[in-house]
Design a protein around this motif. Structure first.
Motif, PDB file in Angstrom:
ATOM      1  N   ALA A   4       0.952  -1.291  -0.112  1.00 58.96           N
ATOM      2  CA  ALA A   4      -0.241  -0.112   0.410  1.00 58.96           C
ATOM      3  C   ALA A   4       0.983   1.530  -0.283  1.00 58.96           C
ATOM      4  O   ALA A   4       0.465   2.311  -0.717  1.00 58.96           O
ATOM      5  N   ALA A   5       2.042   1.204   0.649  1.00 60.44           N
ATOM      6  CA  ALA A   5       2.345   2.169   1.047  1.00 60.44           C
ATOM      7  C   ALA A   5       3.188   2.998  -0.569  1.00 60.44           C
ATOM      8  O   ALA A   5       3.489   3.967  -0.809  1.00 60.44           O
ATOM      9  N   SER A   6       4.273   2.115  -1.069  1.00 61.46           N
ATOM     10  CA  SER A   6       4.906   2.095  -2.709  1.00 61.46           C
ATOM     11  C   SER A   6       3.658   2.136  -4.051  1.00 61.46           C
ATOM     12  O   SER A   6       4.253   2.409  -4.572  1.00 61.46           O
ATOM     13  N   LYS A  11       1.947   6.859  -7.131  1.00 62.09           N
ATOM     14  CA  LYS A  11       0.615   7.756  -7.463  1.00 62.09           C
ATOM     15  C   LYS A  11       1.358   8.918  -7.068  1.00 62.09           C
ATOM     16  O   LYS A  11       1.111  10.250  -7.990  1.00 62.09           O
ATOM     17  N   LEU A  12       2.404   9.018  -5.893  1.00 64.79           N
ATOM     18  CA  LEU A  12       2.576  10.737  -5.310  1.00 64.79           C
ATOM     19  C   LEU A  12       3.818  11.152  -6.612  1.00 64.79           C
ATOM     20  O   LEU A  12       4.088  12.314  -7.642  1.00 64.79           O
ATOM     21  N   ARG A  13       4.656  10.104  -7.090  1.00 65.73           N
ATOM     22  CA  ARG A  13       5.384  10.800  -8.362  1.00 65.73           C
ATOM     23  C   ARG A  13       4.577  10.654  -9.788  1.00 65.73           C
ATOM     24  O   ARG A  13       5.335  11.621 -10.173  1.00 65.73           O
ATOM     25  N   ASP A  16       3.828  14.294  -9.439  1.00 62.10           N
ATOM     26  CA  ASP A  16       4.333  15.163  -9.379  1.00 62.10           C
ATOM     27  C   ASP A  16       5.028  15.376 -10.767  1.00 62.10           C
ATOM     28  O   ASP A  16       5.433  16.193 -11.252  1.00 62.10           O
ATOM     29  N   LYS A  17       5.489  14.754 -11.511  1.00 62.49           N
ATOM     30  CA  LYS A  17       5.263  14.420 -12.873  1.00 62.49           C
ATOM     31  C   LYS A  17       4.129  15.774 -13.739  1.00 62.49           C
ATOM     32  O   LYS A  17       4.675  16.553 -14.327  1.00 62.49           O
ATOM     33  N   LYS A  18       2.824  15.012 -13.188  1.00 60.78           N
ATOM     34  CA  LYS A  18       2.197  15.852 -13.715  1.00 60.78           C
ATOM     35  C   LYS A  18       1.690  17.599 -13.916  1.00 60.78           C
ATOM     36  O   LYS A  18       2.464  18.616 -14.664  1.00 60.78           O
TER      37      LYS A  18
END
Length: 54
Positions: A4-6, A11-13, A16-18
């Motif tokens: 779940a953490a990965s 998703k955060l990465r 960030d890219k978007k």
């Protein structure tokens, strides 16, 4: 729990890219004094208002 953490990190990465592609944020690589650890500083860019010319 680890899976779940990965998923959350991936998703955060992706977000960030978007956001960086849209020009909303900018990421800057920062090195510590010992030159071994690297962290990214995320800078939120100011809003460009076409009406006021900012």
């Amino acid at each position: 729990m680890k899976k779940a953490a990965s998923k959350d990190l991936s998703k955060l990465r992706l977000y960030d890219k978007k956001l960086e592609a849209l020009g909303i944020i900018r990421q800057v690589a920062m090195r510590r004094k010992n030159m071994l650890q690297i962290a990214n500083a995320i800078i939120i860019q100011p809003v460009k208002d076409e009406m006021s010319g900012l």
